[in-house]
Design a protein around this motif. Structure first.
Motif, PDB file in Angstrom:
ATOM      1  N   ALA A 176       0.863  -1.193   0.000  1.00 20.35           N
ATOM      2  CA  ALA A 176       0.000   0.000   0.000  1.00 20.35           C
ATOM      3  C   ALA A 176       0.894   1.234   0.000  1.00 20.35           C
ATOM      4  O   ALA A 176       2.076   1.186   0.370  1.00 20.35           O
ATOM      5  CB  ALA A 176      -0.921  -0.002   1.198  1.00 20.35           C
ATOM      6  N   HIS A 177       0.322   2.357  -0.424  1.00 17.97           N
ATOM      7  CA  HIS A 177       1.045   3.629  -0.342  1.00 17.97           C
ATOM      8  C   HIS A 177       0.964   4.133   1.107  1.00 17.97           C
ATOM      9  O   HIS A 177      -0.132   4.325   1.645  1.00 17.97           O
ATOM     10  CB  HIS A 177       0.421   4.653  -1.285  1.00 17.97           C
ATOM     11  CG  HIS A 177       0.447   4.242  -2.719  1.00 17.97           C
ATOM     12  ND1 HIS A 177       1.617   4.095  -3.449  1.00 17.97           N
ATOM     13  CD2 HIS A 177      -0.574   3.953  -3.589  1.00 17.97           C
ATOM     14  CE1 HIS A 177       1.345   3.741  -4.667  1.00 17.97           C
ATOM     15  NE2 HIS A 177       0.017   3.637  -4.797  1.00 17.97           N
ATOM     16  N   SER A 178       2.119   4.333   1.703  1.00 23.00           N
ATOM     17  CA  SER A 178       2.129   4.774   3.110  1.00 23.00           C
ATOM     18  C   SER A 178       3.078   5.943   3.293  1.00 23.00           C
ATOM     19  O   SER A 178       4.170   5.983   2.699  1.00 23.00           O
ATOM     20  CB  SER A 178       2.554   3.623   4.035  1.00 23.00           C
ATOM     21  OG  SER A 178       1.647   2.540   3.945  1.00 23.00           O
ATOM     22  N   LEU A 179       2.657   6.875   4.120  1.00 24.54           N
ATOM     23  CA  LEU A 179       3.489   8.021   4.476  1.00 24.54           C
ATOM     24  C   LEU A 179       4.023   7.812   5.893  1.00 24.54           C
ATOM     25  O   LEU A 179       3.266   7.488   6.824  1.00 24.54           O
ATOM     26  CB  LEU A 179       2.674   9.318   4.421  1.00 24.54           C
ATOM     27  CG  LEU A 179       2.005   9.651   3.070  1.00 24.54           C
ATOM     28  CD1 LEU A 179       1.206  10.945   3.202  1.00 24.54           C
ATOM     29  CD2 LEU A 179       3.042   9.756   1.962  1.00 24.54           C
ATOM     30  N   ILE A 180       5.345   7.964   6.075  1.00 25.88           N
ATOM     31  CA  ILE A 180       5.946   7.866   7.413  1.00 25.88           C
ATOM     32  C   ILE A 180       5.866   9.257   8.050  1.00 25.88           C
ATOM     33  O   ILE A 180       6.403  10.240   7.490  1.00 25.88           O
ATOM     34  CB  ILE A 180       7.400   7.374   7.311  1.00 25.88           C
ATOM     35  CG1 ILE A 180       7.417   5.972   6.702  1.00 25.88           C
ATOM     36  CG2 ILE A 180       8.056   7.379   8.691  1.00 25.88           C
ATOM     37  CD1 ILE A 180       8.816   5.434   6.450  1.00 25.88           C
ATOM     38  N   ILE A 181       5.221   9.324   9.176  1.00 25.61           N
ATOM     39  CA  ILE A 181       4.876  10.628   9.763  1.00 25.61           C
ATOM     40  C   ILE A 181       5.189  10.657  11.264  1.00 25.61           C
ATOM     41  O   ILE A 181       5.480   9.637  11.902  1.00 25.61           O
ATOM     42  CB  ILE A 181       3.380  10.933   9.535  1.00 25.61           C
ATOM     43  CG1 ILE A 181       2.474   9.801  10.081  1.00 25.61           C
ATOM     44  CG2 ILE A 181       3.111  11.117   8.055  1.00 25.61           C
ATOM     45  CD1 ILE A 181       2.011  10.031  11.474  1.00 25.61           C
ATOM     46  N   LYS A 182       5.090  11.858  11.843  1.00 31.13           N
ATOM     47  CA  LYS A 182       5.138  12.054  13.300  1.00 31.13           C
ATOM     48  C   LYS A 182       4.065  13.062  13.675  1.00 31.13           C
ATOM     49  O   LYS A 182       3.869  14.069  12.977  1.00 31.13           O
ATOM     50  CB  LYS A 182       6.514  12.567  13.759  1.00 31.13           C
ATOM     51  CG  LYS A 182       7.619  11.521  13.700  1.00 31.13           C
ATOM     52  CD  LYS A 182       8.916  12.043  14.315  1.00 31.13           C
ATOM     53  CE  LYS A 182       8.808  12.080  15.825  1.00 31.13           C
ATOM     54  NZ  LYS A 182      10.134  12.411  16.449  1.00 31.13           N
ATOM     55  N   HIS A 183       3.361  12.780  14.746  1.00 31.71           N
ATOM     56  CA  HIS A 183       2.358  13.719  15.240  1.00 31.71           C
ATOM     57  C   HIS A 183       3.044  14.840  16.034  1.00 31.71           C
ATOM     58  O   HIS A 183       4.204  14.730  16.424  1.00 31.71           O
ATOM     59  CB  HIS A 183       1.331  13.002  16.115  1.00 31.71           C
ATOM     60  CG  HIS A 183       0.435  12.077  15.351  1.00 31.71           C
ATOM     61  ND1 HIS A 183       0.772  10.764  15.080  1.00 31.71           N
ATOM     62  CD2 HIS A 183      -0.779  12.300  14.772  1.00 31.71           C
ATOM     63  CE1 HIS A 183      -0.200  10.192  14.388  1.00 31.71           C
ATOM     64  NE2 HIS A 183      -1.156  11.114  14.182  1.00 31.71           N
ATOM     65  N   GLY A 184       2.316  15.895  16.303  1.00 28.67           N
ATOM     66  CA  GLY A 184       2.860  17.027  17.056  1.00 28.67           C
ATOM     67  C   GLY A 184       1.861  18.147  17.189  1.00 28.67           C
ATOM     68  O   GLY A 184       0.653  17.960  16.979  1.00 28.67           O
ATOM     69  N   ASN A 185       2.371  19.328  17.544  1.00 29.20           N
ATOM     70  CA  ASN A 185       1.516  20.510  17.667  1.00 29.20           C
ATOM     71  C   ASN A 185       2.342  21.749  17.348  1.00 29.20           C
ATOM     72  O   ASN A 185       3.559  21.674  17.137  1.00 29.20           O
ATOM     73  CB  ASN A 185       0.902  20.606  19.071  1.00 29.20           C
ATOM     74  CG  ASN A 185       1.973  20.527  20.159  1.00 29.20           C
ATOM     75  OD1 ASN A 185       3.152  20.732  19.907  1.00 29.20           O
ATOM     76  ND2 ASN A 185       1.555  20.216  21.374  1.00 29.20           N
ATOM     77  N   TRP A 186       1.678  22.872  17.312  1.00 29.69           N
ATOM     78  CA  TRP A 186       2.355  24.116  16.951  1.00 29.69           C
ATOM     79  C   TRP A 186       2.985  24.754  18.177  1.00 29.69           C
ATOM     80  O   TRP A 186       2.366  24.873  19.231  1.00 29.69           O
ATOM     81  CB  TRP A 186       1.368  25.081  16.297  1.00 29.69           C
ATOM     82  CG  TRP A 186       0.849  24.573  14.979  1.00 29.69           C
ATOM     83  CD1 TRP A 186      -0.347  23.975  14.748  1.00 29.69           C
ATOM     84  CD2 TRP A 186       1.543  24.581  13.728  1.00 29.69           C
ATOM     85  NE1 TRP A 186      -0.460  23.609  13.426  1.00 29.69           N
ATOM     86  CE2 TRP A 186       0.685  23.973  12.772  1.00 29.69           C
ATOM     87  CE3 TRP A 186       2.793  25.039  13.303  1.00 29.69           C
ATOM     88  CZ2 TRP A 186       1.049  23.823  11.446  1.00 29.69           C
ATOM     89  CZ3 TRP A 186       3.156  24.885  11.965  1.00 29.69           C
ATOM     90  CH2 TRP A 186       2.292  24.283  11.058  1.00 29.69           C
ATOM     91  N   GLY A 187       4.245  25.185  18.005  1.00 29.72           N
ATOM     92  CA  GLY A 187       4.946  25.872  19.087  1.00 29.72           C
ATOM     93  C   GLY A 187       4.739  27.373  19.017  1.00 29.72           C
ATOM     94  O   GLY A 187       3.708  27.850  18.538  1.00 29.72           O
ATOM     95  N   CYS A 188       5.727  28.117  19.492  1.00 30.42           N
ATOM     96  CA  CYS A 188       5.638  29.576  19.512  1.00 30.42           C
ATOM     97  C   CYS A 188       6.505  30.166  18.413  1.00 30.42           C
ATOM     98  O   CYS A 188       7.657  29.758  18.225  1.00 30.42           O
ATOM     99  CB  CYS A 188       6.105  30.110  20.869  1.00 30.42           C
ATOM    100  SG  CYS A 188       5.042  29.593  22.234  1.00 30.42           S
ATOM    101  N   ALA A 189       5.973  31.125  17.703  1.00 24.65           N
ATOM    102  CA  ALA A 189       6.719  31.770  16.623  1.00 24.65           C
ATOM    103  C   ALA A 189       7.783  32.690  17.201  1.00 24.65           C
ATOM    104  O   ALA A 189       7.541  33.413  18.175  1.00 24.65           O
ATOM    105  CB  ALA A 189       5.761  32.549  15.741  1.00 24.65           C
TER     106      ALA A 189
END
Length: 216
Positions: free
Chosen positions: A124-137
């Motif tokens: 199958a077509h799979s994307l290797i990813i990591k979850h996260g969130n937005w930090g401070c600019a």
């Protein structure tokens, strides 16, 4: 005969006077002796309660008297005595750092991931990813960084998934449609870039839409 009787009477009177004088003298001596005993005190006579109590009270007062002045002279603690050690000097508080109002404890984004690589493993077509969130600019930055967390994992993506991309995949800051193959080619040529995409899963848990987020 009368003269003899008179002499006898005179002699009796004299004896009576002498006896009375002796009795008076004895009474006087007895009174004097008694008065002297009372003044000097007979040996072995116990002291009266009032006489014995007075020295005890005096000694007690003398023993406790020094403590009162010592207590009175002890200075009472005041709030101003400790003020120099606890007061914060004016102007010592540091100004807040830039971006300090940003919440670094934001929850993990439910629909955004950083995409690192592509893999066809498992058929199958799979994307290797990591979850996260937005930090401070950072001050002057165009966008805030996407801070990843946890380990790498993968998500399957449908062959006909709707995909949009921005720079650096395409030369545009606005989302441009691309194909899955174009995305795969770019990921193979630029692995581990960690570009951020917003995704949507279909009922089978496969990505059916993928939109790259502009991060400058």
């Amino acid at each position: 005969m009368r003269g003899r009787g008179t002499a006898v009477r005179d002699a009796r009177r004299l004896r009576t006077q002498a006896a009375l004088a002796a009795l008076a003298l004895c009474g006087t001596l007895a009174l004097t002796a008694c008065s002297g005993d009372e003044e000097t005190g007979a040996p072995g006579t116990p002291a009266s309660p009032s006489a014995s109590a007075a020295p005890s009270d005096t000694a007690s007062a003398t023993a406790t008297a020094p403590s009162s002045p010592a207590t009175a002279k002890k200075p009472a603690p005041t709030a101003t005595a400790t003020a120099p050690s606890t007061a914060t000097p004016a102007g010592s508080k540091k100004p807040p750092a830039p971006g300090s109002t940003c919440d670094h404890k934001m929850p993990i984004s439910p629909d955004e991931v950083a995409v690192y690589r592509y893999t066809p493993e498992g058929g199958a077509h799979s994307l290797i990813i990591k979850h996260g969130n937005w930090g401070c600019a950072a001050p002057g930055a165009d966008a805030a960084p996407f801070e990843t967390t946890g380990k790498e994992t993968f998500l399957n993506i449908a062959e006909d998934a709707r995909i949009t991309a921005v720079t650096p995949l395409v030369d545009s800051a606005v989302g441009q449609p691309i194909t899955l193959q174009e995305l795969i080619d770019w990921l193979v040529a630029h692995p581990n870039q960690g570009r951020v995409f917003r995704y949507h899963l279909d009922s089978a848990g496969v990505i059916d839409s993928l939109d790259q987020q502009y991060t400058s």
